[in-house]
Design a protein around this motif. Structure first.
Motif, PDB file in Angstrom:
ATOM      1  N   HIS A  10      50.391  54.382  66.534  1.00 23.39           N
ATOM      2  CA  HIS A  10      50.841  53.734  67.766  1.00 23.39           C
ATOM      3  C   HIS A  10      49.922  54.062  68.934  1.00 23.39           C
ATOM      4  N   GLY A  11      49.375  55.290  68.930  1.00 22.13           N
ATOM      5  CA  GLY A  11      48.514  55.721  70.028  1.00 22.13           C
ATOM      6  C   GLY A  11      49.221  56.591  71.042  1.00 22.13           C
ATOM      7  N   VAL A  12      50.338  57.220  70.629  1.00 23.83           N
ATOM      8  CA  VAL A  12      51.083  58.077  71.562  1.00 23.83           C
ATOM      9  C   VAL A  12      50.163  59.114  72.197  1.00 23.83           C
ATOM     10  N   GLY A  13      50.299  59.275  73.502  1.00 21.81           N
ATOM     11  CA  GLY A  13      49.522  60.255  74.236  1.00 21.81           C
ATOM     12  C   GLY A  13      48.267  59.708  74.876  1.00 21.81           C
ATOM     13  N   THR A  14      47.840  58.515  74.486  1.00 18.26           N
ATOM     14  CA  THR A  14      46.635  57.938  75.084  1.00 18.26           C
ATOM     15  C   THR A  14      46.934  57.329  76.452  1.00 18.26           C
ATOM     16  N   ALA A  15      48.164  56.867  76.639  1.00 17.80           N
ATOM     17  CA  ALA A  15      48.592  56.352  77.942  1.00 17.80           C
ATOM     18  C   ALA A  15      49.928  56.962  78.351  1.00 17.80           C
ATOM     19  N   SER A  16      50.815  57.201  77.370  1.00 19.34           N
ATOM     20  CA  SER A  16      52.144  57.751  77.635  1.00 19.34           C
ATOM     21  C   SER A  16      52.565  58.608  76.457  1.00 19.34           C
ATOM     22  N   PRO A  17      53.320  59.686  76.708  1.00 21.95           N
ATOM     23  CA  PRO A  17      53.832  60.504  75.603  1.00 21.95           C
ATOM     24  C   PRO A  17      55.033  59.876  74.901  1.00 21.95           C
ATOM     25  N   PHE A  18      55.470  58.722  75.390  1.00 18.29           N
ATOM     26  CA  PHE A  18      56.588  57.999  74.786  1.00 18.29           C
ATOM     27  C   PHE A  18      56.093  56.681  74.198  1.00 18.29           C
ATOM     28  N   LEU A 196      45.799  69.163  64.075  1.00 21.76           N
ATOM     29  CA  LEU A 196      46.740  68.049  63.987  1.00 21.76           C
ATOM     30  C   LEU A 196      48.103  68.397  64.581  1.00 21.76           C
ATOM     31  N   ASP A 197      48.145  69.430  65.423  1.00 19.26           N
ATOM     32  CA  ASP A 197      49.405  69.817  66.055  1.00 19.26           C
ATOM     33  C   ASP A 197      49.600  69.140  67.410  1.00 19.26           C
ATOM     34  N   ARG A 198      48.835  68.086  67.663  1.00 21.67           N
ATOM     35  CA  ARG A 198      48.972  67.278  68.874  1.00 21.67           C
ATOM     36  C   ARG A 198      48.564  65.856  68.515  1.00 21.67           C
ATOM     37  N   HIS A 199      48.735  64.923  69.475  1.00 19.02           N
ATOM     38  CA  HIS A 199      48.334  63.543  69.219  1.00 19.02           C
ATOM     39  C   HIS A 199      46.858  63.324  69.557  1.00 19.02           C
ATOM     40  N   PRO A 200      46.227  62.343  68.925  1.00 13.14           N
ATOM     41  CA  PRO A 200      44.810  62.082  69.205  1.00 13.14           C
ATOM     42  C   PRO A 200      44.583  61.611  70.636  1.00 13.14           C
ATOM     43  N   THR A 201      43.446  62.000  71.182  1.00 15.03           N
ATOM     44  CA  THR A 201      43.023  61.504  72.486  1.00 15.03           C
ATOM     45  C   THR A 201      42.447  60.097  72.326  1.00 15.03           C
ATOM     46  N   ARG A 202      42.146  59.461  73.435  1.00  7.62           N
ATOM     47  CA  ARG A 202      41.495  58.149  73.363  1.00  7.62           C
ATOM     48  C   ARG A 202      40.174  58.233  72.620  1.00  7.62           C
TER      49      ARG A 202
END
Length: 219
Positions: A10-18, A196-202
């Motif tokens: 989905h890309g969570v964390g690239t613009a919003s954590p939700f 992998l304990d966080r979401h990928p950056t852009r």
């Protein structure tokens, strides 16, 4: 190009954590769709199970107008459990349990024994219940049951796509369970992320798309 999968897809964390449509713009799928000059649809959702991933994919692809799509499936951890409605979801994972809508930014969070429990405003009165549900899930080995269900569901989805002549390319979002999903592509986010304990950056989403193109074909 249709992308199905979890929060990494989905890309969570690239613009919003939700869950937010802005996230999908920075997901690896958008870079691939742009590269191959294809219309881009991202159906991935944060925290969802393999079974839910397949449900969303089939619901979209059953429309005959969508059956010429190229589908990229990112299989998540197979031990995720979920129950879903049109406006809410109950997700139980080894690391957390959530009740509510993953688009809702107004949430209550508590932690117990390293496990996070999350509820949105509508379901905040049930926050304490999530801990009990998680204990029941662990004590009865339901996570292992979810993995077995996911394995069978992936097999059935691949057979369905083949029967519908839908072009499916799949991979595992995380390493370590190739024997369950047997993906076509041997690639995962550990190839472009130090942890992998966080979401990928852009930038990491873009690097994943670039790696995909390098390994599995150019125009």
């Amino acid at each position: 190009m249709v992308v199905i999968g979890d929060s990494f897809c989905h890309g969570v964390g690239t613009a919003s954590p939700f869950r937010d449509s802005q996230n999908t713009h920075w997901s690896f799928g958008r870079y691939l769709a742009d590269y191959y000059e294809l219309k881009y649809v991202n159906l991935a959702e944060p925290g969802i199970s393999i079974f839910r991933t397949i449900e969303l994919g089939i619901n979209y692809l059953e429309n005959s107008a969508n059956q010429n799509s190229i589908v990229i499936a990112g299989w998540t951890h197979p031990r995720r459990i979920g129950i879903y409605s049109n406006h809410s979801m109950l997700q139980i994972l080894p690391s957390y349990a959530l009740l509510g809508n993953t688009s809702d930014t107004d949430v209550w969070i508590q932690e117990e024994s390293g496990v996070k429990f999350i509820a949105d405003k509508t379901n905040s009165q049930y926050l304490d219940t999530l801990s009990q549900l998680h204990k029941i899930t662990v004590n009865n080995d339901f996570f292992d049951g979810a993995a077995n269900t996911g394995r069978v569901a992936v097999k059935m989805f691949k057979t369905w796509c083949s029967g519908m002549n839908i072009n499916l390319a799949d991979f595992n979002v995380f390493p370590g369970y190739k024997s369950l999903t047997v993906p076509e592509h041997d690639i995962n986010f550990s190839n472009v992320m130090p942890t992998l304990d966080r979401h990928p950056t852009r930038d990491e989403q873009k690097k994943f798309a670039e790696l995909w193109i390098l390994k599995y074909g150019k125009k």
